[in-house]
Design a protein around this motif. Structure first.
Motif, PDB file in Angstrom:
ATOM      1  N   GLU A  96       0.862  -1.179   0.000  1.00 52.65           N
ATOM      2  CA  GLU A  96       0.000   0.000   0.000  1.00 52.65           C
ATOM      3  C   GLU A  96       0.900   1.230   0.000  1.00 52.65           C
ATOM      4  OE1 GLU A  96      -3.210  -0.159   2.923  1.00 52.65           O
ATOM      5  OE2 GLU A  96      -3.022  -2.342   3.004  1.00 52.65           O
ATOM      6  N   VAL A 164      -1.115  10.946  -7.508  1.00 48.60           N
ATOM      7  CA  VAL A 164      -1.706   9.616  -7.324  1.00 48.60           C
ATOM      8  C   VAL A 164      -2.140   9.064  -8.688  1.00 48.60           C
ATOM      9  CG1 VAL A 164      -3.678   8.345  -6.365  1.00 48.60           C
ATOM     10  CG2 VAL A 164      -2.398   9.948  -4.926  1.00 48.60           C
ATOM     11  N   GLU A 165      -2.754   9.919  -9.489  1.00 48.59           N
ATOM     12  CA  GLU A 165      -3.194   9.474 -10.820  1.00 48.59           C
ATOM     13  C   GLU A 165      -2.006   9.046 -11.678  1.00 48.59           C
ATOM     14  OE1 GLU A 165      -5.415  12.825 -12.263  1.00 48.59           O
ATOM     15  OE2 GLU A 165      -7.329  12.005 -11.513  1.00 48.59           O
ATOM     16  N   ARG A 168      -0.864   5.716 -10.430  1.00 54.48           N
ATOM     17  CA  ARG A 168      -1.886   4.710 -10.755  1.00 54.48           C
ATOM     18  C   ARG A 168      -1.812   4.263 -12.207  1.00 54.48           C
ATOM     19  NH1 ARG A 168      -4.091   1.794  -7.481  1.00 54.48           N
ATOM     20  NH2 ARG A 168      -2.448   0.734  -8.595  1.00 54.48           N
ATOM     21  N   LYS A 169      -1.582   5.231 -13.093  1.00 52.74           N
ATOM     22  CA  LYS A 169      -1.602   4.927 -14.538  1.00 52.74           C
ATOM     23  C   LYS A 169      -0.284   4.378 -15.054  1.00 52.74           C
ATOM     24  CE  LYS A 169      -5.109   8.403 -15.630  1.00 52.74           C
ATOM     25  NZ  LYS A 169      -5.267   9.850 -15.884  1.00 52.74           N
ATOM     26  N   PRO A 175      -1.604  -2.841 -10.457  1.00 51.17           N
ATOM     27  CA  PRO A 175      -2.930  -2.232 -10.227  1.00 51.17           C
ATOM     28  C   PRO A 175      -3.587  -2.661  -8.925  1.00 51.17           C
ATOM     29  CG  PRO A 175      -3.026  -3.872 -12.002  1.00 51.17           C
ATOM     30  CD  PRO A 175      -1.571  -3.701 -11.647  1.00 51.17           C
ATOM     31  N   PRO A 178      -3.276  -0.253  -3.492  1.00 53.03           N
ATOM     32  CA  PRO A 178      -4.040   0.967  -3.252  1.00 53.03           C
ATOM     33  C   PRO A 178      -3.094   2.139  -2.977  1.00 53.03           C
ATOM     34  CG  PRO A 178      -4.188  -0.490  -1.350  1.00 53.03           C
ATOM     35  CD  PRO A 178      -3.376  -1.217  -2.384  1.00 53.03           C
ATOM     36  N   ILE A 179      -3.427   3.298  -3.530  1.00 49.73           N
ATOM     37  CA  ILE A 179      -2.608   4.502  -3.330  1.00 49.73           C
ATOM     38  C   ILE A 179      -3.497   5.554  -2.671  1.00 49.73           C
ATOM     39  CG2 ILE A 179      -1.087   6.198  -4.411  1.00 49.73           C
ATOM     40  CD1 ILE A 179      -1.214   4.268  -6.947  1.00 49.73           C
ATOM     41  N   THR A 198      -7.465   9.604  -3.252  1.00 49.62           N
ATOM     42  CA  THR A 198      -7.603   8.209  -2.818  1.00 49.62           C
ATOM     43  C   THR A 198      -8.541   7.451  -3.759  1.00 49.62           C
ATOM     44  OG1 THR A 198      -7.127   8.784  -0.533  1.00 49.62           O
ATOM     45  CG2 THR A 198      -8.279   6.709  -0.890  1.00 49.62           C
ATOM     46  N   GLY A 201      -6.734   6.524  -6.655  1.00 51.19           N
ATOM     47  CA  GLY A 201      -5.710   5.528  -6.375  1.00 51.19           C
ATOM     48  C   GLY A 201      -6.255   4.160  -5.990  1.00 51.19           C
ATOM     49  N   LYS A 202      -7.567   4.011  -6.081  1.00 48.57           N
ATOM     50  CA  LYS A 202      -8.174   2.719  -5.734  1.00 48.57           C
ATOM     51  C   LYS A 202      -7.610   1.597  -6.600  1.00 48.57           C
ATOM     52  CE  LYS A 202     -12.610   3.247  -6.158  1.00 48.57           C
ATOM     53  NZ  LYS A 202     -14.070   3.201  -6.055  1.00 48.57           N
ATOM     54  N   ILE A 203      -7.655   0.388  -6.073  1.00 45.84           N
ATOM     55  CA  ILE A 203      -7.186  -0.749  -6.859  1.00 45.84           C
ATOM     56  C   ILE A 203      -8.175  -1.043  -7.978  1.00 45.84           C
ATOM     57  CG2 ILE A 203      -5.939  -1.739  -4.921  1.00 45.84           C
ATOM     58  CD1 ILE A 203      -8.157  -3.817  -4.683  1.00 45.84           C
TER      59      ILE A 203
END
Ligand code: ZN
Length: 205
Positions: A96, A164-165, A168-169, A175, A178-179, A198, A201-203
């Protein structure tokens, strides 16, 4: 000042001597920390700002060996910060991640153009007042800064979400990690969640 440590061929600055003295005291009471393993025991990583008022070990309750803390100016998701996060998960098992920016961040006080102009005419520490940033002298300097993106930002919450985005990307980021996005309040010591970050950043479902 505590005792002097070691002998050296060169004169030590007061700062250097203080650090060496503090380390001497720390290592004397190192105890069972010598038994810590390399992978972080609590399996998480924090990306945060280098600001001296922030102490992630204190604000997030960390002891040696607990977590990875990656720091840079702003706590930005730079290529190098992401490099560290990838290693943190892929080889060292963190599960995490937190992106934590903070109120009153220095990265909101200048732009790429401002620091590039300052560096172009002097490498000495600049000063700031109501009229903006100024060099103490106009000698030396380099225009090399035009090749550096300083990753400044204007809106604090947006910078957390943006970072975070970006993480995430990233194609090399699992994937399933969680971030979480947070802002640390330098006036209270509190972590305030940036829900939009958040959420971003969800899984992957
Ligand atoms: Zn900062």
């Amino acid at each position: 000042m505590s005792e002097q440590t070691g002998q050296s061929a060169f004169p030590k600055s007061a700062i250097l001597q203080d650090v060496l003295n503090a380390n001497h005291a720390y290592s004397k009471n190192f105890g069972d920390k010598s038994k810590l393993t390399l992978p972080p025991a609590r399996q998480f990583a924090i990306l945060t700002c280098m600001d001296a008022r922030l102490d992630p070990a204190k604000y997030a309750g960390l002891s040696e060996g607990d977590a990875h803390v990656i720091r840079n100016a702003g706590g930005r998701a730079s290529d190098d910060a992401i490099r560290s996060l990838i290693i943190s998960h892929k080889l060292l098992g963190t599960k995490e991640w937190f992106v934590i920016h903070h109120t009153d961040c220095g990265m909101q006080l200048f732009t790429d153009d401002i620091i590039r102009d300052l560096l172009a005419t002097s490498l000495q520490t600049a000063t700031v007042d109501e009229n903006g940033w100024r060099n103490p002298e106009e000698t030396g300097g380099s225009d090399e800064a035009r090749y550096t993106a300083f990753l400044t930002f204007k809106n604090l919450e947006n910078s957390v979400t943006e970072d975070v985005e970006r993480i995430r990307k990233h194609p090399l980021v699992n994937p399933l990690i969680p971030i979480y996005g947070f802002v640390y309040d330098v006036k209270s010591g509190s972590l305030i969640e940036v829900t939009e970050a958040t959420e971003a950043g969800k899984i992957a479902a």
